[in-house]
Design a protein around this motif. Structure first.
Motif, mmCIF file in Angstrom:
data_model
loop_
_atom_site.group_PDB
_atom_site.id
_atom_site.type_symbol
_atom_site.label_atom_id
_atom_site.label_comp_id
_atom_site.label_asym_id
_atom_site.label_seq_id
_atom_site.Cartn_x
_atom_site.Cartn_y
_atom_site.Cartn_z
ATOM 1 N N ILE A 387 1.031 -1.198 -0.059
ATOM 2 C CA ILE A 387 0.079 -0.068 -0.141
ATOM 3 C C ILE A 387 0.915 1.230 -0.186
ATOM 4 N N VAL A 388 0.855 1.818 -1.007
ATOM 5 C CA VAL A 388 1.500 3.276 -1.367
ATOM 6 C C VAL A 388 0.501 4.380 -0.908
ATOM 7 N N ALA A 389 0.978 5.639 -0.542
ATOM 8 C CA ALA A 389 0.279 6.894 -0.473
ATOM 9 C C ALA A 389 0.914 7.800 -1.045
ATOM 10 N N ILE A 390 0.034 8.735 -1.556
ATOM 11 C CA ILE A 390 0.617 10.267 -1.990
ATOM 12 C C ILE A 390 -0.165 11.103 -1.271
ATOM 13 N N VAL A 391 0.574 12.062 -0.561
ATOM 14 C CA VAL A 391 0.092 13.082 0.286
ATOM 15 C C VAL A 391 0.527 14.381 -0.417
ATOM 16 N N GLY A 392 -0.489 15.434 -0.197
ATOM 17 C CA GLY A 392 -0.135 16.773 -0.592
ATOM 18 C C GLY A 392 -1.269 17.678 -0.404
ATOM 19 N N SER A 393 -0.943 18.907 -0.236
ATOM 20 C CA SER A 393 -2.188 19.890 -0.251
ATOM 21 C C SER A 393 -2.920 20.049 -1.346
ATOM 22 N N ASN A 394 -4.003 20.837 -1.561
ATOM 23 C CA ASN A 394 -4.744 20.669 -2.503
ATOM 24 C C ASN A 394 -3.903 21.569 -3.860
ATOM 25 N N GLY A 395 -4.170 21.255 -4.749
ATOM 26 C CA GLY A 395 -3.328 21.895 -6.022
ATOM 27 C C GLY A 395 -2.045 21.158 -6.075
ATOM 28 N N ALA A 396 -1.553 20.272 -5.417
ATOM 29 C CA ALA A 396 -0.310 19.686 -5.471
ATOM 30 C C ALA A 396 -0.095 19.013 -6.657
ATOM 31 N N GLY A 397 -1.118 18.575 -7.399
ATOM 32 C CA GLY A 397 -0.944 17.488 -8.567
ATOM 33 C C GLY A 397 -1.442 16.093 -8.229
ATOM 34 N N LYS A 398 -2.045 15.850 -7.022
ATOM 35 C CA LYS A 398 -2.267 14.344 -6.891
ATOM 36 C C LYS A 398 -3.313 13.743 -7.900
ATOM 37 N N SER A 399 -4.386 14.396 -8.126
ATOM 38 C CA SER A 399 -5.207 14.140 -8.975
ATOM 39 C C SER A 399 -4.757 13.663 -10.462
ATOM 40 N N THR A 400 -3.930 14.761 -10.646
ATOM 41 C CA THR A 400 -3.347 14.809 -12.239
ATOM 42 C C THR A 400 -2.547 13.627 -12.389
ATOM 43 N N LEU A 401 -1.740 13.235 -11.216
ATOM 44 C CA LEU A 401 -1.014 11.977 -11.102
ATOM 45 C C LEU A 401 -1.953 10.825 -11.205
ATOM 46 N N MET A 402 -3.039 10.739 -10.711
ATOM 47 C CA MET A 402 -3.873 9.558 -10.691
ATOM 48 C C MET A 402 -4.181 9.308 -12.342
ATOM 49 N N LYS A 403 -4.791 10.744 -12.914
ATOM 50 C CA LYS A 403 -4.961 10.455 -14.322
ATOM 51 C C LYS A 403 -4.217 9.852 -15.327
ATOM 52 N N LEU A 404 -2.926 10.176 -14.843
ATOM 53 C CA LEU A 404 -1.629 9.457 -15.745
ATOM 54 C C LEU A 404 -1.677 8.016 -15.307
ATOM 55 N N LEU A 405 -1.736 7.557 -14.019
ATOM 56 C CA LEU A 405 -1.591 6.113 -13.735
ATOM 57 C C LEU A 405 -2.916 5.427 -14.574
ATOM 58 N N CYS A 406 -4.063 6.164 -14.702
ATOM 59 C CA CYS A 406 -5.152 5.355 -15.243
ATOM 60 C C CYS A 406 -5.108 5.576 -16.689
ATOM 61 N N ARG A 407 -4.094 6.153 -17.193
ATOM 62 C CA ARG A 407 -4.004 6.542 -18.761
ATOM 63 C C ARG A 407 -5.192 7.032 -19.253
ATOM 64 N N LEU A 408 -5.421 8.186 -18.693
ATOM 65 C CA LEU A 408 -6.551 9.345 -19.119
ATOM 66 C C LEU A 408 -5.898 10.091 -19.807
ATOM 67 N N TYR A 409 -4.383 10.464 -19.638
ATOM 68 C CA TYR A 409 -3.580 11.259 -20.295
ATOM 69 C C TYR A 409 -2.227 10.501 -20.429
ATOM 70 N N ASP A 410 -1.290 10.837 -21.396
ATOM 71 C CA ASP A 410 -0.179 10.292 -21.564
ATOM 72 C C ASP A 410 0.998 11.363 -20.923
ATOM 73 N N PRO A 411 2.024 10.808 -20.177
ATOM 74 C CA PRO A 411 3.141 12.115 -20.028
ATOM 75 C C PRO A 411 3.524 12.806 -20.926
ATOM 76 N N THR A 412 3.965 14.128 -20.768
ATOM 77 C CA THR A 412 4.611 14.789 -21.849
ATOM 78 C C THR A 412 5.845 14.520 -21.894
ATOM 79 N N SER A 413 6.482 13.784 -20.799
ATOM 80 C CA SER A 413 7.937 13.159 -20.921
ATOM 81 C C SER A 413 8.003 12.211 -19.931
ATOM 82 N N GLY A 414 9.044 11.324 -20.274
ATOM 83 C CA GLY A 414 8.946 10.430 -19.131
ATOM 84 C C GLY A 414 8.162 9.235 -19.617
ATOM 85 N N GLU A 415 8.037 8.061 -18.710
ATOM 86 C CA GLU A 415 7.126 6.760 -18.958
ATOM 87 C C GLU A 415 6.696 6.271 -17.621
#
Length: 604
Positions: A387-415
């Motif tokens: 079980i891994v956790a990601i913590v951050g205040s509002n607007g830190a990018g947590k939900s965006t990271l989730m969208k990338l993991l779900c492949r709702l978007y592809d990263p601009t760079s990296g993989e």
């Protein structure tokens, strides 16, 4: 004017893309399209025959006299044939109308289904774009009747064109000048209608955003989503006034064009009527001078008004078709949109190993139309069984990271890799089955409890009903579902009859049950316990820890109670990972994680 008219005709063919419309109609109902063409030809031939037989009848009577008994059989035969052709004509016309209605209905259903298929195929980026919603609004504005209207209009144009050729040949047989003169007088009306149809289409394009805004205002007043706040704050009449102001602005734009069009149509219709009576005067004078036969006169008085009506119908049909070009064009615009997430030509098979890791490697991401990165140099790992956790205040990018993991978007760079293979190399459909996410704004489906849970693995046909109950038990959903008289068949929400509304915390448990029902390798919970009380939250994580097996879980939260029992924690600050470690290690650092959860800020 002729040059301008030719330009409008050229624009009509370009905007409407007639060939593509015909292909669309053919794909939706090829058999009925061929049948309708056949009936158009039969109907036109019968119409021509009935008129021509009347001409022969009048010629026979005028040539030999009404008292000549020798010609009685011929007169009777002509009468019978004319009556028979007329009866067949009206019968075929009625059948043709049914065929057109059936064909139009099939096209409407096909278009409606294709709109939904196109919308499903597009990735999430389109649903965060105002331009897409404008295209979708115009495409959906076709409604169920617009395809019917387009099909019926095209059939009418084809039918009127065939009839015009047949009746025109009759008029030419009387005097070749009649038909060109009549057509010349009708063209100004057609030009005015096409010109104003073009103006109306430009107006529709410019008004799309306002139309969507008025629709949004209407939904605020009429839907259940904001009903409590609108009544609590007394917002109803304020929003209604804004809605009325927008509708009046839209209406004024349309009425202004309608006033101009009405004035010009009065002028052109008067010209067309003048031409109509000029031709009648020409024939009447010819009959007085004996240059026209009685049969020709009878034919003229039958065929000429018909040809005038057909020309007017053609004018109306072409302008109607032109008016619809904005909807047709937007429809094809929607159909032509392609997902920004490319599919591999030869997708790799999914890994079959029991333990598979999901990893982000130096991932950067910038939203479309944005200039500032939302995520920068993100590297993290979701190991199997952890079980891994990601913590951050509002607007830190947590939900965006989730969208990338779900492949709702592809990263601009990296993989992002699954078992050390870039997830872009897998079929997106296959990959999505590996991830089960409970979003912060999770869906509340006004369907049965069983369906709400089954959506976690809707494609599997071999699951047992007992597994739905087990998922409900693991998420705590069973605590309130068991109290419903209809149990798991209970419809959730109050939109439909016999629906049952529950608290937001209970809805959240139902969303978590979907994740537990899923057979995915990875579970992602984005603030998925925000509406749960402390006891329910603890029971949930105990259940998750107990049943995780070889799966991995990612908890995204800014609540200490939700993340402190994770095996590893990443601290996200302004789109970057600032710290990582266990809960105890991060507290010991006394950095941003400690500041977020220290005793002064509270430990919710």
């Amino acid at each position: 004017m002729i040059k301008s008219f030719a330009s409008k005709v050229q624009k009509l063919s370009t905007n409407l893309n007639i060939i593509r419309i015909l292909k669309l109609i053919g794909t939706a109902s090829k058999k009925w399209m061929l049948i309708s063409i056949l009936f158009i030809l039969i109907e036109s031939a019968l119409f021509y025959a009935s008129i021509y037989l009347i001409k022969l009848l009048v010629d026979t009577l005028s040539k030999h006299g009404a008292n000549n008994l020798k010609d009685e059989p011929m007169v009777v035969n002509l009468l019978l044939l004319a009556a028979l052709s007329a009866i067949l004509y009206v019968s075929v016309k009625a059948i043709s109308a049914y065929i057109i209605e059936k064909q139009a209905a099939k096209v409407a259903e096909y278009v409606d289904d294709k709109i939904h298929r196109s919308a499903i195929a597009l990735d999430l980026s389109f649903y965060e774009s105002p331009e897409y919603f404008d295209i979708l609004k115009r495409a959906r504005d076709m409604g169920s009747d617009r395809p019917n209207l387009i099909v019926a209009t095209m059939v009418d144009i084809a039918k009127n064109s065939v009839m015009l050729i047949l009746i025109g040949s009759m008029l030419v047989s009387i005097d070749w000048r009649l038909f060109p003169i009549l057509a010349l007088f009708v063209i100004p009306t057609l030009w005015v209608r096409i010109n104003f149809a073009d103006i109306q289409n430009v107006l529709r394009l410019s008004q799309t955003a306002l139309e969507r805004k008025s629709g949004y205002m209407s939904s605020l007043i009429t839907s259940d989503i904001h009903a409590k706040e609108i009544r609590g704050f007394g917002l109803g009449h304020y929003i209604r006034k804004k809605y009325v102001a927008i509708r009046l602005e839209l209406l004024e734009g349309r009425l202004k064009i309608s006033r101009q069009r009405t004035f010009k149509e009065i002028m052109t219709s008067s010209i067309a009527t003048l031409g109509f009576f000029s031709c009648i005067a020409y024939i009447a004078i010819g009959s007085i001078r004996g240059t026209t036969s009685v049969g020709d006169i009878a034919l003229f008085f039958i065929a000429f008004p018909q040809s005038f009506t057909i020309l007017q119908n053609l004018s109306s049909g072409i302008s109607t078709l032109y008016q619809n070009n904005i909807f047709v064009k937007s429809l094809f615009e929607l159909f032509d949109l392609k997902s920004n997430l490319p599919e591999p030509a030869q997708p790799l098979p999914l890994p079959t190993a029991q333990q598979v890791d999901l990893e982000l490697k130096q991932v950067n991401f910038i939203y479309p139309h944005a200039t500032k990165p939302t995520l920068s140099n993100i590297s993290l790992k979701l190991p199997a069984g952890k079980i891994v956790a990601i913590v951050g205040s509002n607007g830190a990018g947590k939900s965006t990271l989730m969208k990338l993991l779900c492949r709702l978007y592809d990263p601009t760079s990296g993989e992002i890799t699954l078992d050390d293979k870039n997830i872009r190399n897998f079929s997106s459909t296959d990959y999505h089955k590996q991830i089960c996410a409970v979003f912060q704004d999770f869906g509340k489906y006004n369907l049965s409890v069983a369906d709400n849970i089954r959506f976690g693995d809707i494609h599997s046909l071999s699951r047992k009903p007992e597994e739905i109950v087990e998922a409900a038990r693991n998420s705590g959903t069973d605590m309130f579902v068991d109290k419903f008289p209809e149990g798991y068949d209970t419809v959730m929400g109050r939109i439909f009859e016999d629906g049952h509304e529950v608290s937001i915390g209970q809805w959240q448990k139902l969303a978590i049950a979907r994740a537990f029902y899923s057979n995915s390798r990875f579970i992602i919970l984005d603030e998925a316990t925000s509406a749960l009380d402390a006891r329910s939250e603890q029971e949930l994580f105990d259940s998750l820890r107990e049943r995780i097996g070889n799966r991995a879980a990612l908890i995204i939260s800014h609540r200490q109670s939700a993340v402190k029992h994770a095996d590893y924690i990443y601290m996200l600050t302004e789109g970057c990972i600032s710290e990582s470690g266990t809960h105890e290690e991060l507290l010991a650092l006394k950095g941003t994680y400690y500041q977020l959860f220290n005793s002064k800020a509270g430990t919710t």
